[in-house]
Structure formats: structure tokens, C-alpha cells
Design a protein around this motif. Structure first.
Motif, PDB file in Angstrom:
ATOM      1  N   LEU A 117      48.835  26.198  37.755  1.00 41.87           N
ATOM      2  CA  LEU A 117      47.495  26.385  38.317  1.00 41.87           C
ATOM      3  C   LEU A 117      46.536  26.796  37.211  1.00 41.87           C
ATOM      4  O   LEU A 117      46.699  27.840  36.587  1.00 41.87           O
ATOM      5  N   ASP A 118      45.532  25.967  36.965  1.00 39.80           N
ATOM      6  CA  ASP A 118      44.541  26.264  35.933  1.00 39.80           C
ATOM      7  C   ASP A 118      43.464  27.218  36.426  1.00 39.80           C
ATOM      8  O   ASP A 118      42.928  28.015  35.671  1.00 39.80           O
ATOM      9  N   HIS A 119      43.141  27.109  37.731  1.00 39.88           N
ATOM     10  CA  HIS A 119      42.086  27.958  38.287  1.00 39.88           C
ATOM     11  C   HIS A 119      42.234  27.941  39.799  1.00 39.88           C
ATOM     12  O   HIS A 119      42.707  26.962  40.392  1.00 39.88           O
ATOM     13  N   GLU A 180      43.035  35.237  42.832  1.00 39.34           N
ATOM     14  CA  GLU A 180      41.621  35.579  42.870  1.00 39.34           C
ATOM     15  C   GLU A 180      41.338  36.704  41.898  1.00 39.34           C
ATOM     16  O   GLU A 180      42.077  37.689  41.822  1.00 39.34           O
ATOM     17  N   GLU A 181      40.284  36.558  41.131  1.00 42.87           N
ATOM     18  CA  GLU A 181      39.946  37.569  40.129  1.00 42.87           C
ATOM     19  C   GLU A 181      39.535  38.853  40.822  1.00 42.87           C
ATOM     20  O   GLU A 181      38.614  38.859  41.646  1.00 42.87           O
ATOM     21  N   PRO A 182      40.206  39.977  40.483  1.00 43.98           N
ATOM     22  CA  PRO A 182      39.873  41.249  41.138  1.00 43.98           C
ATOM     23  C   PRO A 182      38.540  41.787  40.644  1.00 43.98           C
ATOM     24  O   PRO A 182      38.149  41.570  39.495  1.00 43.98           O
ATOM     25  N   GLU A 183      37.847  42.458  41.542  1.00 41.24           N
ATOM     26  CA  GLU A 183      36.626  43.136  41.131  1.00 41.24           C
ATOM     27  C   GLU A 183      37.010  44.413  40.401  1.00 41.24           C
ATOM     28  O   GLU A 183      37.864  45.162  40.836  1.00 41.24           O
ATOM     29  N   SER A 184      36.358  44.669  39.272  1.00 44.22           N
ATOM     30  CA  SER A 184      36.688  45.870  38.499  1.00 44.22           C
ATOM     31  C   SER A 184      35.461  46.324  37.747  1.00 44.22           C
ATOM     32  O   SER A 184      34.621  45.542  37.335  1.00 44.22           O
ATOM     33  N   ASP A 185      35.373  47.636  37.593  1.00 46.37           N
ATOM     34  CA  ASP A 185      34.274  48.161  36.799  1.00 46.37           C
ATOM     35  C   ASP A 185      34.740  48.345  35.364  1.00 46.37           C
ATOM     36  O   ASP A 185      35.893  48.122  35.015  1.00 46.37           O
ATOM     37  N   THR A 186      33.822  48.770  34.505  1.00 44.83           N
ATOM     38  CA  THR A 186      34.121  48.887  33.074  1.00 44.83           C
ATOM     39  C   THR A 186      35.244  49.857  32.816  1.00 44.83           C
ATOM     40  O   THR A 186      36.131  49.625  31.987  1.00 44.83           O
ATOM     41  N   GLU A 187      35.247  50.973  33.554  1.00 43.24           N
ATOM     42  CA  GLU A 187      36.281  51.986  33.338  1.00 43.24           C
ATOM     43  C   GLU A 187      37.658  51.413  33.639  1.00 43.24           C
ATOM     44  O   GLU A 187      38.606  51.615  32.894  1.00 43.24           O
ATOM     45  N   ASP A 188      37.778  50.656  34.737  1.00 38.19           N
ATOM     46  CA  ASP A 188      39.065  50.058  35.087  1.00 38.19           C
ATOM     47  C   ASP A 188      39.504  49.078  34.019  1.00 38.19           C
ATOM     48  O   ASP A 188      40.678  48.998  33.667  1.00 38.19           O
ATOM     49  N   GLU A 189      38.543  48.319  33.491  1.00 34.01           N
ATOM     50  CA  GLU A 189      38.879  47.337  32.470  1.00 34.01           C
ATOM     51  C   GLU A 189      39.423  48.023  31.228  1.00 34.01           C
ATOM     52  O   GLU A 189      40.350  47.534  30.587  1.00 34.01           O
ATOM     53  N   GLU A 190      38.872  49.180  30.878  1.00 36.94           N
ATOM     54  CA  GLU A 190      39.370  49.900  29.720  1.00 36.94           C
ATOM     55  C   GLU A 190      40.766  50.428  29.970  1.00 36.94           C
ATOM     56  O   GLU A 190      41.636  50.388  29.102  1.00 36.94           O
ATOM     57  N   GLU A 196      48.376  42.325  31.036  1.00 32.40           N
ATOM     58  CA  GLU A 196      48.094  40.895  31.026  1.00 32.40           C
ATOM     59  C   GLU A 196      47.198  40.523  32.195  1.00 32.40           C
ATOM     60  O   GLU A 196      47.379  40.980  33.317  1.00 32.40           O
ATOM     61  N   ASP A 197      46.196  39.697  31.922  1.00 28.81           N
ATOM     62  CA  ASP A 197      45.317  39.191  32.976  1.00 28.81           C
ATOM     63  C   ASP A 197      46.013  38.012  33.633  1.00 28.81           C
ATOM     64  O   ASP A 197      46.069  36.912  33.080  1.00 28.81           O
ATOM     65  N   LEU A 198      46.540  38.236  34.834  1.00 30.33           N
ATOM     66  CA  LEU A 198      47.335  37.209  35.492  1.00 30.33           C
ATOM     67  C   LEU A 198      46.504  36.018  35.931  1.00 30.33           C
ATOM     68  O   LEU A 198      47.043  34.951  36.228  1.00 30.33           O
ATOM     69  N   THR A 199      45.175  36.173  35.982  1.00 29.09           N
ATOM     70  CA  THR A 199      44.341  35.019  36.316  1.00 29.09           C
ATOM     71  C   THR A 199      44.353  33.990  35.181  1.00 29.09           C
ATOM     72  O   THR A 199      43.922  32.858  35.367  1.00 29.09           O
ATOM     73  N   GLN A 200      44.833  34.394  34.002  1.00 29.48           N
ATOM     74  CA  GLN A 200      44.891  33.479  32.865  1.00 29.48           C
ATOM     75  C   GLN A 200      46.252  32.806  32.735  1.00 29.48           C
ATOM     76  O   GLN A 200      46.444  31.938  31.881  1.00 29.48           O
TER      77      GLN A 200
END
Length: 404
Positions: A117-119, A180-190, A196-200
Motif C-alpha cells: 500500500l503506497d497511500h 490513516e495518519e494520526p493527528e499529533s501536535d509538535t510535542e507528540d512528534e518530538e 517509525e512512521d508506519l504511514t510510510q
């Protein structure tokens, strides 16, 4: 005196390797300060030749290994993706079964589909390639089946480990939600920067879930077996295997609770109620929980037969598995049993997480490395007194062509 380069990132494993070499019948000059910068540089040209590289895969000097086939050994095969990558392994098994339809693998590996699955926008097209999965998921919805009658599946990234990205599902909505790409704020991303970003992830496998697993105290478990592959190629199964338990009671009505369905201890250690003694046990001690000794032996015999055909299947495909004469490798192999004591092969892992064995059972890992030195390394360097370690049971022996 033989020179060994030793560096493994996990101290638990590194220290066990050092101790095993120190207890060897051979004398070792052990160099531990190994980095990417010096692993292929000055140490090679010193007066004492490199005899053994026991290193992280990325640090192994493959050029040296190829040039010194009779005098230098390493702790990994350069090419073995046909065993450790789930999608490639599935392809190799399918090809093997087409030639060997009576193989035990026909029934010892859950029904598996390769899923690309590419997307998320292209999931309909991807599902068309695994139409049996889509059909069964739609049947779940249309027939309103009871939970214990539904078709249940598990999806895994082809190359991930430590339970990353594994999900159990019985509906199309649950499957789509994974991508589906999860919604996240900057703090969560840090905080999740190292994850690993499983959407990739593009390559996955979907398997029919073993929904009637053998339970102990109403908890699901899988067996972590350690398998030693030597040279070109002998394969041994280490008798001291682990039973790794899920943290929560098994509940087929709640597929979203990973702690009830995924038994890897690495996802449990940050839970307040994690108890190492309850989550990690020895396979042979399951007789204390009502499993008969003869049933445990029967399971072990199934594992031996399964592994023989697994390695026959993988080593037959030289482009994805090349067993060279001056290498050995330890794999962590996962099995699961159903309520009828039937054994299923789940996956093989290179450089397995020995730390999940825990502190109480650390002697199991230490003896495994002692056995590896005795069985794989000492004979290579001409020890005529060699005998296979008593806890290593040979399951496969085949002389393969080498491309070196």
C-alpha cells in the motif's frame, strides 16, 4: 592467540558474548572499542590478523570476510532477507510449496497474503490484490457473526520488529484506520521522533489470526526459540526455549487491546502491572501449568520438522539467502500453538532481542552463547576435540553452493 572484534549495542548481549569467548577452549585477544570508523580501517592491518568479527551487522567488514574465507569468521550471513523479511519469506514458502506440496509448511504457517500500500487513498486497489481478506471481512459485517465465529486477521510490517505496527482486526474499518495518519501536535512528534512512521511503510503481510491459541491461566503466549545456523549450512534448535506471555487475559471480543493479543515483552515493560516472572517462563516448565510432558515433546518435534523445511525453502533461493562457509548466525524464531497443540511458525528475527529473556533467565542466553562458541567457532579454527553442545539439536544439514 586469536583476535576477535566484539561490539553489540545491547550490553545484555555484549557481555554474554565476551564471557563465552573468555570461557572458550581457544585463547582470544578481544577488541571491544569498535565503531563504524575503525571497523574497516587500522585494526585490519595490525600484526595479529582478525579471526572473528562478532559485531552489529552494520559493522561487519564483508570485504575482509570474503578475502579471508579460511581464516576469518563473522556472526552473520550477509544475505538472508529471504528468511527475515516477512513478505520475501512468504514468497519463498509459496514457491517451495508449489514444488513440495506435502511439506509440513502447508499447514504450519498461517494463511498469508502479501499486502502493498503506497497511500491510504489506494487501499481499494490494494484490497483487490488480497480479495480473500476483503471477502471475509465483508462477510463479518453482512452476516453479523458472533465474535468467536468471525474471520480475524493480523497485519505486520514486512521488516519491523519488537511488535511494531502489528494489529489484529476483523473489519475493513479497523484495517483502514491503521493507515490513516494520526493527528499529533509538535510535542507528540518530538516524543515519538525515534519511532517509525508506519504511514510510510509500503510492504506488509496479512495472516489469518490463530484465534484459538493454547492458553495458560487464560493468557496467550508464544514460544521464542533460538536457532543457530552454521557455515554452509547446519541448523540447530536450542532446547531451552522461552514462553512469552501476553500481559492481559485473552479476549477475542476486544481485538484492540494489544496487551491481550501480542505477547512480546518489549511492549509490556512500561506497564505498571508488568511482572517479568509472569511474562517470561521456560517452555519446558509449562508442565507445571497442566501441559503434559509428552505434549511439550510433541510440540518440540513439530518445531524441528518445521524448521527443516523453512531453511530448505529459504536456502533454495540463493538470491535471498546465501549461507557462506565462514559465517554463523543466531536467529530468534517465534512459534505459537493452538488449543490442539498444533505448532505454527510465525517469523524469524535476525539479531533478536535477547534482553527480553530477563534477568532471572539470563543463564539461558549465556549458555546459548557458550554453545555457539563450542559448536560454530571452535571447530572452524581447528579444534579437533569438538562435539556439538548437548542442548543444540540439529534440524537441517545441507551443503549449498556458495557465490563467494
Amino acid at each position: 592467540m586469536h583476535r576477535a572484534l566484539v561490539h553489540l549495542d545491547e550490553p545484555y548481549t555484549h557481555n554474554a558474548v565476551i564471557k563465552a569467548l573468555q570461557q572458550s577452549q581457544l585463547e582470544w585477544d578481544i577488541v571491544q572499542d569498535i565503531t563504524e570508523e575503525n571497523s574497516e580501517a587500522d585494526l585490519i592491518s595490525e600484526s595479529t590478523p582478525i579471526a572473528l568479527q562478532w559485531l552489529e551487522y552494520e559493522l561487519i567488514n564483508w570485504s575482509l570476510l570474503a578475502a579471508k574465507e579460511e581464516t576469518t569468521m563473522a556472526n552473520a550471513y550477509c544475505i538472508r532477507k529471504g528468511l527475515i523479511r516477512k513478505a520475501q519469506f512468504s514468497y519463498n514458502v509459496s514457491k517451495y510449496l508449489s514444488k513440495n506440496p506435502s511439506s509440513i509448511l502447508k499447514h504450519a504457517i498461517p494463511e498469508t497474503w502479501q499486502f502493498e500500500l503506497d497511500h491510504i487513498d489506494y487501499i481499494d486497489e490494494a484490497l483487490n490484490e488480497v480479495f480473500e481478506v476483503e471477502r471475509d471481512l465483508k462477510e463479518n459485517e453482512e452476516s453479523e457473526l458472533e465474535d468467536d465465529k468471525k474471520h480475524v486477521f493480523i497485519i505486520k510490517p514486512s521488516m519491523a520488529n519488537k511488535a511494531a505496527g502489528i494489529h489484529v482486526f476483523d473489519s475493513l474499518n479497523q484495517l483502514c484506520a491503521i493507515f490513516e495518519e494520526p493527528e499529533s501536535d509538535t510535542e507528540d512528534e518530538e516524543e515519538d521522533d525515534d519511532q517509525e512512521d508506519l504511514t510510510q511503510v509500503r510492504e506488509w503481510v496479512i495472516q489469518r489470526y490463530i484465534s484459538n491459541p493454547l492458553l495458560v491461566n487464560n493468557r496467550k503466549f508464544h514460544v521464542r526459540a533460538y536457532v543457530l545456523a552454521v557455515s554452509n549450512i547446519q541448523v540447530y534448535l536450542y532446547r531451552d526455549m522461552l514462553a512469552l506471555f501476553a500481559l492481559r487475559p485473552y479476549d477475542l471480543n476486544n481485538l484492540e487491546d494489544s496487551l491481550a493479543h501480542i505477547s512480546n515483552t518489549c511492549i509490556q515493560t512500561d506497564q505498571e502491572d508488568f511482572d517479568e516472572d509472569q511474562s517470561v517462563r521456560l517452555f519446558w516448565e509449562l508442565n507445571k501449568f497442566g501441559i503434559q510432558d509428552q505434549d511439550l515433546e510433541h510440540m518440540f518435534d513439530q518445531m524441528r520438522a518445521i524448521l527443516a523445511d523453512v531453511f530448505d525453502a529459504c536456502t533454495s533461493e540463493m538470491t535471498t539467502f546465501q549461507a557462506i562457509p565462514n559465517s554463523f548466525e543466531l536467529f530468534g524464531v517465534d512459534f505459537i500453538m493452538d488449543a490442539d497443540n498444533k505448532v505454527y511458525f510465525l517469523e524469524a528475527n535476525a539479531f533478536p532481542d535477547f534482553k527480553q529473556t530477563g534477568s532471572k533467565l539470563q543463564h539461558v542466553v549465556q549458555e546459548l552463547f557458550d554453545a555457539t562458541v563450542q559448536t560454530a567457532i571452535e571447530p572452524f579454527f581447528g579444534d579437533q576435540t569438538w562435539n556439538p553442545h548437548s542442548k543444540l539439536v540439529k534440524v537441517f544439514d545441507k551443503k549449498l553452493l556458495s557465490l563467494q
